[in-house]
Enzyme design. Structure first.
Site, short mmCIF file in Angstrom:
data_model
loop_
_atom_site.label_atom_id
_atom_site.label_comp_id
_atom_site.label_asym_id
_atom_site.label_seq_id
_atom_site.Cartn_x
_atom_site.Cartn_y
_atom_site.Cartn_z
N CYS A 115 1.10 -1.50 0.27
CA CYS A 115 -0.02 -0.58 -0.82
C CYS A 115 0.77 1.31 0.10
O CYS A 115 0.99 2.65 -0.26
CB CYS A 115 -0.72 0.42 1.32
SG CYS A 115 -2.09 -0.91 1.08
N HIS A 268 -3.92 7.25 1.64
CA HIS A 268 -4.31 5.77 1.28
C HIS A 268 -5.51 5.62 1.61
O HIS A 268 -5.99 5.79 2.87
CB HIS A 268 -2.98 5.05 1.68
CG HIS A 268 -3.26 3.20 1.07
ND1 HIS A 268 -3.32 2.56 0.29
CD2 HIS A 268 -3.41 2.48 2.52
CE1 HIS A 268 -3.90 1.61 0.59
NE2 HIS A 268 -4.02 0.74 1.36
N ASN A 298 -9.43 -0.65 -2.10
CA ASN A 298 -8.39 -0.59 -1.56
C ASN A 298 -8.00 -1.45 -2.60
O ASN A 298 -7.47 -2.23 -2.69
CB ASN A 298 -7.66 -1.17 -0.43
CG ASN A 298 -6.53 -1.22 0.51
OD1 ASN A 298 -5.94 -0.41 -0.54
ND2 ASN A 298 -6.14 -1.96 1.86
O1 UT7 Z 1 -3.97 -1.13 3.11
C1 UT7 Z 1 -3.82 -2.40 3.79
C2 UT7 Z 1 -3.99 -2.32 5.18
N1 UT7 Z 1 -4.88 -3.10 6.08
C3 UT7 Z 1 -5.79 -2.29 6.26
O2 UT7 Z 1 -5.39 -1.17 6.72
C4 UT7 Z 1 -7.13 -2.87 6.69
C5 UT7 Z 1 -6.72 -2.39 8.81
N2 UT7 Z 1 -7.63 -3.37 9.21
C6 UT7 Z 1 -9.29 -3.66 8.92
O3 UT7 Z 1 -9.55 -2.70 8.01
C7 UT7 Z 1 -10.21 -3.87 9.94
O4 UT7 Z 1 -9.59 -4.60 11.51
C8 UT7 Z 1 -11.49 -4.88 8.88
C9 UT7 Z 1 -12.26 -4.12 8.28
C10 UT7 Z 1 -10.25 -5.67 8.85
C11 UT7 Z 1 -12.01 -5.64 10.42
O5 UT7 Z 1 -12.69 -4.91 10.94
P1 UT7 Z 1 -12.67 -4.50 12.95
O6 UT7 Z 1 -13.44 -4.17 13.07
O7 UT7 Z 1 -11.46 -5.49 13.02
O8 UT7 Z 1 -13.24 -6.18 12.71
P2 UT7 Z 1 -12.70 -7.25 13.67
O9 UT7 Z 1 -11.58 -8.24 13.00
O10 UT7 Z 1 -12.67 -7.54 15.10
O11 UT7 Z 1 -14.35 -8.96 13.21
C12 UT7 Z 1 -15.55 -8.45 14.62
C13 UT7 Z 1 -16.19 -8.90 13.86
C14 UT7 Z 1 -16.04 -10.14 14.07
O12 UT7 Z 1 -17.00 -11.56 14.43
P3 UT7 Z 1 -16.94 -12.35 15.55
O13 UT7 Z 1 -15.44 -12.61 16.32
O14 UT7 Z 1 -17.24 -10.67 16.55
O15 UT7 Z 1 -17.96 -12.72 15.50
C15 UT7 Z 1 -15.26 -11.46 12.53
O16 UT7 Z 1 -15.67 -12.66 12.60
O17 UT7 Z 1 -16.76 -9.29 12.14
C16 UT7 Z 1 -16.49 -10.63 11.60
N3 UT7 Z 1 -15.92 -10.40 11.01
C17 UT7 Z 1 -17.20 -10.38 9.66
N4 UT7 Z 1 -18.71 -10.19 9.26
C18 UT7 Z 1 -18.83 -10.20 7.70
C19 UT7 Z 1 -15.14 -10.00 9.95
N5 UT7 Z 1 -15.29 -9.84 8.24
C20 UT7 Z 1 -16.65 -9.78 8.28
C21 UT7 Z 1 -16.96 -9.62 6.85
N6 UT7 Z 1 -18.71 -9.49 6.94
N7 UT7 Z 1 -16.38 -8.45 5.42
#
Ligand code: UT7
Length: 341
Positions: A115, A268, A298
């Site tokens: 990125c 970004h 992204n």
């Molecule tokens: O450009 C490269 C760099 N990348 C980034 O900068 C990405 C940085 N990270 C993020 O943007 C976020 O961490 C994510 C968008 C990837 C995830 O969001 P989050 O608020 O951190 O969610 P989480 O990983 O804590 O997951 C929360 C819940 C989980 O379920 P439980 O364990 O609470 O039941 C996940 O399994 O959301 C679930 N989950 C989803 N649900 C529906 C994770 N991905 C998805 C999805 N749809 N796509």
């Protein structure tokens, strides 16, 4: 010493649009979750049933940038290609792009800064131009993420984020401009770069590599998942929200400039919530930020040049404006740039 200016810019998005609803069943996700957690509504994906490669997208963006610059491809002294999704593991995509452009002999360099690829590429191109070794450098940032992500519920945290696309610039020496004080052409004020490899495995694609036990001959069926990007989302999020403002301030301080001096911020686009946190920390008003994540997702290395080109085309970015940019990604890598447009 010379300094460098952006002589032309161009971008390309494949026509296929994939909405959040299109991914609902495939990834066991929802439009509501994706929009709330990331700000993404849709992304562009190539047709995976074709042999379209990342360098093909790069070529289309490069041709637009050359036309915008009024520069013939024969004038290019160096190609830099930034991508996370190369056509092949070997050789680099700068070589395949060079062949497609039809300029054999021109040096072709791949960089793998994910990125942060545009900012790293801009910094490298800028150094070559400043020293006078090269007068015109073509920097191409392109990605086809859609063919490399895990399109099953297992990969939904990563796979909803990414889009395909390409952006390119032609960077040229100010010595090419008759009046160097002419502010009609953009001017790279500075770039700053950073990295911390201790976090390499927090966002990575493990295979096909050789940094693990065994050789490719012993790859097993269950290793399939290791060919897909794996991410520790929270660690990436927290570090991005910290490093992007830090390195942007480093650039501003180096030029004795303040946040208020910047006319437009093109960051970004990994998650709208990251950019909102960056804006809050730095006190940047909404109207000074140009986001594309809602429609493009992204697009990794291509994100910033795509955003710059889009901002130019919709009249948000105009001649003479000061642009502030920062990126963060896998590696971890990060960087910032200040450009007088
Ligand atoms: O450009 C490269 C760099 N990348 C980034 O900068 C990405 C940085 N990270 C993020 O943007 C976020 O961490 C994510 C968008 C990837 C995830 O969001 P989050 O608020 O951190 O969610 P989480 O990983 O804590 O997951 C929360 C819940 C989980 O379920 P439980 O364990 O609470 O039941 C996940 O399994 O959301 C679930 N989950 C989803 N649900 C529906 C994770 N991905 C998805 C999805 N749809 N796509």
């Amino acid at each position: 010493m010379n300094s460098s200016r952006i002589l032309g810019i161009g971008s390309y998005l494949p026509p296929g649009i994939v909405t959040n609803d299109d991914l609902k069943d495939l990834l066991n996700t929802s439009d509501e979750w994706i929009q709330q957690r990331t700000g993404i509504k849709q992304r562009h994906w190539v047709d995976a049933s074709t042999d379209i490669a990342t360098s093909d997208l790069g070529l289309l963006a490069a041709q637009k940038a050359l036309a915008h610059a009024g520069v013939d491809k024969s004038e290019i002294d160096l190609i830099i290609f930034a991508t996370t999704s190369p056509d092949y593991d070997t050789p680099g995509s700068a070589c395949t792009l060079q062949a497609k452009l039809g300029i054999p002999g021109v040096p072709a360099l791949d960089i793998r800064q994910q990125c942060s690829g545009f900012i790293y590429g801009l910094s490298i191109a800028d150094q070559f131009v400043r020293t006078g070794l090269y007068k015109k450098v073509l920097l191409v940032c392109a990605e086809i993420q859609s063919k490399g992500i895990d399109l099953s519920p297992r990969g939904r945290d990563v796979s909803v984020l990414f889009g395909d696309g390409a952006g390119a610039i032609v960077l040229g020496s100010t010595s090419l401009v008759t009046d160097v004080r002419n502010s009609d052409l953009p001017h790279v004020l500075c770039t700053h770069l950073g990295a911390d490899g201790r976090f390499a495995k927090d966002l990575w694609i493990e295979y096909p590599g050789i940094g693990h036990v065994g050789s490719r001959n012993s790859f097993k069926e269950e290793d399939q998942v290791k060919y897909f990007p794996q991410m520790n989302g929270k660690t990436v999020f927290v570090n991005a929200a910290k490093k992007m403002p830090e390195i942007l301030l480093t650039s501003l301080e180096s030029q004795n400039l303040k946040i208020e001096d910047v006319d437009l911020f093109v960051f970004h686009q990994a998650n709208i919530r990251i950019n909102e946190m960056v804006a809050k920390q730095l006190g940047i008003p909404d109207e000074k930020i140009f986001n594309t994540i809602e429609l493009f997702g992204n697009t990794t290395a291509a994100t910033i040049p795509l955003g710059l080109d889009e901002a130019v085309r919709c009249g948000k970015l105009r001649s003479g404006m000061l642009v502030g940019s920062a990126a963060f990604g896998s590696g971890f890598t990060w960087g910032s740039a200040l450009i007088r447009w």
